[in-house]
Design an enzyme around this catalytic site. Structure first.
Site, PDB file in Angstrom:
ATOM      1  N   GLN A  12      -4.126  -0.595   6.380  1.00  0.00           N
ATOM      2  CA  GLN A  12      -5.415  -1.071   6.926  1.00  0.00           C
ATOM      3  C   GLN A  12      -5.988  -0.119   7.968  1.00  0.00           C
ATOM      4  O   GLN A  12      -7.152   0.261   7.908  1.00  0.00           O
ATOM      5  CB  GLN A  12      -5.207  -2.384   7.673  1.00  0.00           C
ATOM      6  CG  GLN A  12      -5.037  -3.599   6.886  1.00  0.00           C
ATOM      7  CD  GLN A  12      -5.348  -4.805   7.783  1.00  0.00           C
ATOM      8  OE1 GLN A  12      -6.495  -5.188   7.919  1.00  0.00           O
ATOM      9  NE2 GLN A  12      -4.316  -5.359   8.378  1.00  0.00           N
ATOM     10  N   TYR A  63       6.506  -1.035   9.192  1.00  0.00           N
ATOM     11  CA  TYR A  63       6.998  -2.165   8.388  1.00  0.00           C
ATOM     12  C   TYR A  63       6.298  -3.387   8.971  1.00  0.00           C
ATOM     13  O   TYR A  63       6.591  -3.783  10.107  1.00  0.00           O
ATOM     14  CB  TYR A  63       8.524  -2.271   8.513  1.00  0.00           C
ATOM     15  CG  TYR A  63       9.117  -3.411   7.709  1.00  0.00           C
ATOM     16  CD1 TYR A  63       9.822  -3.164   6.537  1.00  0.00           C
ATOM     17  CD2 TYR A  63       8.972  -4.734   8.126  1.00  0.00           C
ATOM     18  CE1 TYR A  63      10.367  -4.218   5.800  1.00  0.00           C
ATOM     19  CE2 TYR A  63       9.496  -5.782   7.397  1.00  0.00           C
ATOM     20  CZ  TYR A  63      10.195  -5.514   6.235  1.00  0.00           C
ATOM     21  OH  TYR A  63      10.726  -6.550   5.508  1.00  0.00           O
ATOM     22  N   THR A  64       5.361  -3.984   8.226  1.00  0.00           N
ATOM     23  CA  THR A  64       4.509  -5.040   8.802  1.00  0.00           C
ATOM     24  C   THR A  64       4.729  -6.433   8.189  1.00  0.00           C
ATOM     25  O   THR A  64       3.984  -7.352   8.507  1.00  0.00           O
ATOM     26  CB  THR A  64       3.019  -4.662   8.671  1.00  0.00           C
ATOM     27  OG1 THR A  64       2.741  -4.398   7.296  1.00  0.00           O
ATOM     28  CG2 THR A  64       2.657  -3.460   9.512  1.00  0.00           C
ATOM     29  N   TYR A 127      10.629  -8.416  13.698  1.00  0.00           N
ATOM     30  CA  TYR A 127       9.505  -7.474  13.682  1.00  0.00           C
ATOM     31  C   TYR A 127       9.150  -7.044  15.115  1.00  0.00           C
ATOM     32  O   TYR A 127       9.039  -5.844  15.409  1.00  0.00           O
ATOM     33  CB  TYR A 127       8.307  -8.127  12.995  1.00  0.00           C
ATOM     34  CG  TYR A 127       7.006  -7.388  13.137  1.00  0.00           C
ATOM     35  CD1 TYR A 127       6.754  -6.215  12.418  1.00  0.00           C
ATOM     36  CD2 TYR A 127       5.998  -7.860  13.996  1.00  0.00           C
ATOM     37  CE1 TYR A 127       5.540  -5.537  12.552  1.00  0.00           C
ATOM     38  CE2 TYR A 127       4.788  -7.192  14.125  1.00  0.00           C
ATOM     39  CZ  TYR A 127       4.561  -6.037  13.404  1.00  0.00           C
ATOM     40  OH  TYR A 127       3.362  -5.372  13.549  1.00  0.00           O
TER      41      TYR A 127
HETATM   42  N1  LIG Z   1      -1.488  -6.345  10.662  1.00  0.00           N
HETATM   43  C1  LIG Z   1      -1.471  -6.931  11.856  1.00  0.00           C
HETATM   44  O1  LIG Z   1      -1.873  -8.100  12.020  1.00  0.00           O
HETATM   45  C2  LIG Z   1      -0.996  -6.173  13.055  1.00  0.00           C
HETATM   46  C3  LIG Z   1      -1.002  -6.812  14.294  1.00  0.00           C
HETATM   47  C4  LIG Z   1      -0.577  -6.111  15.398  1.00  0.00           C
HETATM   48  C5  LIG Z   1      -0.138  -4.809  15.269  1.00  0.00           C
HETATM   49  N2  LIG Z   1      -0.106  -4.211  14.051  1.00  0.00           N
HETATM   50  C6  LIG Z   1       0.355  -2.826  13.969  1.00  0.00           C
HETATM   51  O2  LIG Z   1      -0.769  -2.034  13.627  1.00  0.00           O
HETATM   52  C7  LIG Z   1      -0.338  -0.897  12.870  1.00  0.00           C
HETATM   53  C8  LIG Z   1      -1.164  -0.780  11.616  1.00  0.00           C
HETATM   54  O3  LIG Z   1      -0.962  -1.975  10.845  1.00  0.00           O
HETATM   55  P1  LIG Z   1      -1.610  -2.162   9.408  1.00  0.00           P
HETATM   56  O4  LIG Z   1      -1.981  -3.579   9.286  1.00  0.00           O
HETATM   57  O5  LIG Z   1      -2.598  -1.072   9.167  1.00  0.00           O
HETATM   58  O6  LIG Z   1      -0.311  -1.913   8.509  1.00  0.00           O
HETATM   59  P2  LIG Z   1      -0.234  -1.802   6.899  1.00  0.00           P
HETATM   60  O7  LIG Z   1      -1.557  -2.111   6.308  1.00  0.00           O
HETATM   61  O8  LIG Z   1       0.972  -2.574   6.501  1.00  0.00           O
HETATM   62  O9  LIG Z   1       0.023  -0.256   6.683  1.00  0.00           O
HETATM   63  C9  LIG Z   1       1.250   0.374   6.994  1.00  0.00           C
HETATM   64  C10 LIG Z   1       1.373   1.587   6.103  1.00  0.00           C
HETATM   65  O10 LIG Z   1       2.580   2.265   6.448  1.00  0.00           O
HETATM   66  C11 LIG Z   1       3.157   2.714   5.225  1.00  0.00           C
HETATM   67  N3  LIG Z   1       4.576   2.999   5.376  1.00  0.00           N
HETATM   68  C12 LIG Z   1       5.614   2.123   5.360  1.00  0.00           C
HETATM   69  N4  LIG Z   1       6.766   2.795   5.489  1.00  0.00           N
HETATM   70  C13 LIG Z   1       6.470   4.113   5.619  1.00  0.00           C
HETATM   71  C14 LIG Z   1       7.236   5.289   5.763  1.00  0.00           C
HETATM   72  N5  LIG Z   1       8.571   5.271   5.822  1.00  0.00           N
HETATM   73  N6  LIG Z   1       6.583   6.481   5.832  1.00  0.00           N
HETATM   74  C15 LIG Z   1       5.244   6.533   5.761  1.00  0.00           C
HETATM   75  N7  LIG Z   1       4.459   5.452   5.602  1.00  0.00           N
HETATM   76  C16 LIG Z   1       5.068   4.246   5.536  1.00  0.00           C
HETATM   77  C17 LIG Z   1       2.884   1.569   4.268  1.00  0.00           C
HETATM   78  O11 LIG Z   1       3.073   1.998   2.937  1.00  0.00           O
HETATM   79  P3  LIG Z   1       3.530   0.894   1.837  1.00  0.00           P
HETATM   80  O12 LIG Z   1       2.418  -0.116   1.801  1.00  0.00           O
HETATM   81  O13 LIG Z   1       3.683   1.709   0.614  1.00  0.00           O
HETATM   82  O14 LIG Z   1       4.803   0.308   2.378  1.00  0.00           O
HETATM   83  C18 LIG Z   1       1.429   1.246   4.602  1.00  0.00           C
HETATM   84  O15 LIG Z   1       0.522   2.064   3.916  1.00  0.00           O
HETATM   85  C19 LIG Z   1       1.153  -1.094  12.631  1.00  0.00           C
HETATM   86  O16 LIG Z   1       1.859  -0.360  13.613  1.00  0.00           O
HETATM   87  C20 LIG Z   1       1.374  -2.576  12.874  1.00  0.00           C
HETATM   88  O17 LIG Z   1       2.685  -2.845  13.301  1.00  0.00           O
HETATM   89  C21 LIG Z   1      -0.529  -4.872  12.952  1.00  0.00           C
END
Ligand SMILES: NC(=O)c1ccc[n+]([C@@H]2O[C@H](COP(=O)([O-])OP(=O)(O)OC[C@H]3O[C@@H](n4cnc5c(N)ncnc54)[C@H](OP(=O)(O)O)[C@@H]3O)[C@@H](O)[C@H]2O)c1
Length: 292
Positions: A12, A63-64, A127
């Site tokens: 995202q 890892y989300t 997490y």
């Molecule tokens: N979503 C929320 O509500 C939320 C809330 C607070 C904070 N955050 C933080 O915000 C950040 C962005 O979140 P997001 O929602 O954009 O996450 P996301 O959509 O789950 O995207 C994470 C990406 O990381 C990739 N990934 C996983 N393992 C990897 C590895 N070993 N090497 C390289 N890439 C890898 C995933 O690929 P695959 O899909 O192929 O696994 C995915 O494309 C994260 O740090 C998350 O913890 C998220």
């Protein structure tokens, strides 16, 4: 030109950065994801960063899967903690600055006023624990690192709460949504802008890159129930949404019941202006509708 590596480019936040990058003509951004650069492999990262001479790394990889993490602690730790340390070590070796993204789930959610960066952390889920460990390892490496904690991230990209509520609201006549968990939704495109603004102002010398923890969400406060009502109003969905309590919707990972973040620090240090969550939600839903 400032050279930037964005990891987790297919997620995202990675997609959100990609969607606005053309507004930043002085930034040259390379996007990678697990297929092109696995952040668990330090040798690959070192080689890639050294070859491309990046000046900034923005870590959007994580890892989300919050509930699944309860039964996959090792994998979650590998990606959210050890791999963040890898990026920090490589950043330090290559004179590169790291911007890492973390979460409101580092807090236990028992506060009664918005969390500041120095408040005590007490994650209650696997997490949250792994994300906190990642923050700590990044700072222990002595890399120059800005660690941004955000909350309730959504966007037009990938799967998220807004898209789920649009889908369920369209399919069902009635929904029960939790009202006793309070936080702030964050439009990933707004967070992406804040990150690129920080890079632009610190790479040009207009601002100093000040390592440390920062909080970023949209402005305002909501429960998941309030958020859902607004999603349906803006999208024009007619669904009867009733407020339920957390105990009526048990999940494998406990959620903080209060996770509002105080954003004064990021606003003051980097002169960031933050939109209210309802305005941002309108922009996101406009974008979702435009794609349909
Ligand atoms: N979503 C929320 O509500 C939320 C809330 C607070 C904070 N955050 C933080 O915000 C950040 C962005 O979140 P997001 O929602 O954009 O996450 P996301 O959509 O789950 O995207 C994470 C990406 O990381 C990739 N990934 C996983 N393992 C990897 C590895 N070993 N090497 C390289 N890439 C890898 C995933 O690929 P695959 O899909 O192929 O696994 C995915 O494309 C994260 O740090 C998350 O913890 C998220």
């Amino acid at each position: 030109m400032t050279k930037i590596l964005v990891t987790g480019g297919n997620g995202q936040l990675g997609n959100s950065i990609n969607s606005i990058k053309d507004k930043y003509s002085n930034l040259e951004i390379t996007f990678t994801d697990i297929d092109s650069l696995d952040i668990c492999n330090i040798d690959d990262i070192e080689k890639f960063v050294h070859q491309n001479k990046f000046q900034y790394i923005v870590n959007c990889a994580a890892y989300t899967a919050v509930d699944k993490a309860e039964s996959e602690e090792n994998l979650a730790t590998k990606i959210n903690a050890t791999a963040v340390e890898n990026l920090a070590i490589v950043a330090k070796n290559n004179n590169c600055k790291l911007i890492n993204v973390s979460t409101d789930y580092v807090f236990d959610g028992n506060a009664h006023k918005p969390y500041i960066e120095d408040d005590n952390t007490e994650p209650t889920s696997v997490y949250g624990k792994t994300k906190l460990k990642g923050e700590q390892l990044a700072f222990a490496s002595k890399a120059e690192c800005i660690n941004i904690r955000t909350s309730w991230l959504y966007s037009e990209f990938g799967n998220n709460f807004v898209k789920t509520m649009i889908k369920l609201g369209t399919e069902r006549d009635q929904l029960g949504i939790v009202w006793d968990q309070v936080g702030t939704p964050t439009y990933a495109v707004d967070l992406a802008k804040a990150i690129l603004d920080i890079i632009e102002s610190t790479s040009s010398g207009e601002k100093e890159f000040q390592s440390g923890i920062y909080h970023y969400s949209n402005e305002g406060v909501a429960s998941w129930y309030d958020f859902t009502i607004n999603i349906h109003q803006i999208y024009d969905i007619n669904c009867d949404v009733t407020p339920i309590e957390t105990k009526e919707y048990p999940t494998p990972a406990p959620r903080p019941c209060y996770s509002v973040l105080n954003k004064a620090k990021i606003k003051n240090v980097y002169s960031i202006t933050i939109p209210h969550w309802r305005n941002s939600l309108e922009r996101c839903i406009e974008s979702i509708k435009a794609e349909q």
